[in-house]
Write an enzyme that holds these catalytic residues in place. Sequence first.
Site, PDB file in Angstrom:
ATOM      1  N   LYS A  53       1.586 -14.814   3.175  1.00  0.00           N
ATOM      2  CA  LYS A  53       3.048 -14.656   3.154  1.00  0.00           C
ATOM      3  C   LYS A  53       3.712 -15.888   3.763  1.00  0.00           C
ATOM      4  CE  LYS A  53       2.866  -9.634   3.095  1.00  0.00           C
ATOM      5  NZ  LYS A  53       2.862  -8.350   3.794  1.00  0.00           N
ATOM      6  N   GLN A  97       3.696  -6.032   9.646  1.00  0.00           N
ATOM      7  CA  GLN A  97       2.531  -5.781   8.795  1.00  0.00           C
ATOM      8  C   GLN A  97       1.895  -4.436   9.154  1.00  0.00           C
ATOM      9  OE1 GLN A  97       1.732  -7.705   6.194  1.00  0.00           O
ATOM     10  NE2 GLN A  97      -0.038  -6.473   5.619  1.00  0.00           N
ATOM     11  N   ASP A 120      11.096  -5.441   3.396  1.00  0.00           N
ATOM     12  CA  ASP A 120      10.004  -4.631   2.852  1.00  0.00           C
ATOM     13  C   ASP A 120      10.545  -3.391   2.135  1.00  0.00           C
ATOM     14  OD1 ASP A 120       7.307  -5.285   2.949  1.00  0.00           O
ATOM     15  OD2 ASP A 120       7.114  -4.799   5.084  1.00  0.00           O
TER      16      ASP A 120
HETATM   17  N1  GUN Z   1       0.458  -3.475   4.292  1.00  0.00           N
HETATM   18  C1  GUN Z   1       0.022  -3.403   3.016  1.00  0.00           C
HETATM   19  N2  GUN Z   1       1.018  -3.733   2.173  1.00  0.00           N
HETATM   20  C2  GUN Z   1       2.100  -4.013   2.926  1.00  0.00           C
HETATM   21  C3  GUN Z   1       3.427  -4.426   2.618  1.00  0.00           C
HETATM   22  O1  GUN Z   1       3.834  -4.586   1.461  1.00  0.00           O
HETATM   23  N3  GUN Z   1       4.242  -4.627   3.682  1.00  0.00           N
HETATM   24  C4  GUN Z   1       3.817  -4.442   4.960  1.00  0.00           C
HETATM   25  N4  GUN Z   1       4.690  -4.644   5.934  1.00  0.00           N
HETATM   26  N5  GUN Z   1       2.603  -4.059   5.278  1.00  0.00           N
HETATM   27  C5  GUN Z   1       1.742  -3.852   4.263  1.00  0.00           C
END
Ligand code: GUN
Length: 286
Positions: A53, A97, A120
């Site tokens: 990311k 995350q 998100d």
């Molecule tokens: N863990 C797995 N996929 C995601 C996501 O799209 N966003 C976040 N914050 N955590 C994740």
Amino acid sequence: MSSAIINGKEIGQEIRKSVAERVEVLKEKGLTPGLAVILVGDNPASKTYVANKQKSCEAIGMFSELIKLPEDISEQALLEQIRELNDRVDIHGILVQLPLPKHINEDAVIATISPEKDVDGFSPVSVGKMMLGQETYLPCTPYGVMKLLEHSGIEIAGKHAVIVGRSHIVGKPMGQLLLQKDATVTYTHSKTPNLPAYTKQADILIAAVGRPNFITKEHIKDGAVVIDVGINRDEHDKLCGDVDFADVDGIASHITPVPGGVGPMTITMLLSNTVQAAEKKLLHDK
Ligand code: GUN
């Protein structure tokens, strides 16, 4: 004949190019879009996702800040960190995350992220707006799947979409977004008996179960569009999806590969959401 491949890497790159142009426009106006990513503990998969990311943010000229916190951090300290980020003017998007360590209440954490910075799309405000079809940040993976379908010219209205999996991150919002485009939606999950009886009816099948190679030709109707959201490791530790690609190849009309299908779209839509947050901030401050 082989199924047509939906190439998420290519489609993602095309979208990222236009997101990068929006970043340039913002920078010319003196605003650099900024994403803060909070990583708690050292789950290896989460570390990889977070690194990707960050790399992707920097590649298109955005600012990104990684906040690494120890596994044993208290919930209060984590909430305090989020509140600080809510107040920072150089941060337009906040991502925590997931998953979080067991002693931390995930719901409380997500609800603390300011809805204006919830790129998100996980907070109760964002989810509520999505359900009502109001403008908001859409969760990145299902949003990315919608873009894949759109860019591949796949019609959604009137089609039967069957979702396998009901997670907050993928399954549930995926069904909503397809419903808003006039699909008939069926949700299935781990407790659905006789799963193939449902999946066999799908014009569009979304596999989001998190089990390697779980969906086989027994689950698929001839000519179905198969979207594989899974990222798993098989018994040889090789990356694979929820769909047994070789088994359904030639039966599905279209299929997303793993890697190179849905995966690149998740980060693409995160970048897009963060730039949108920065654009909104600029408009608001005018
Ligand atoms: N863990 C797995 N996929 C995601 C996501 O799209 N966003 C976040 N914050 N955590 C994740």
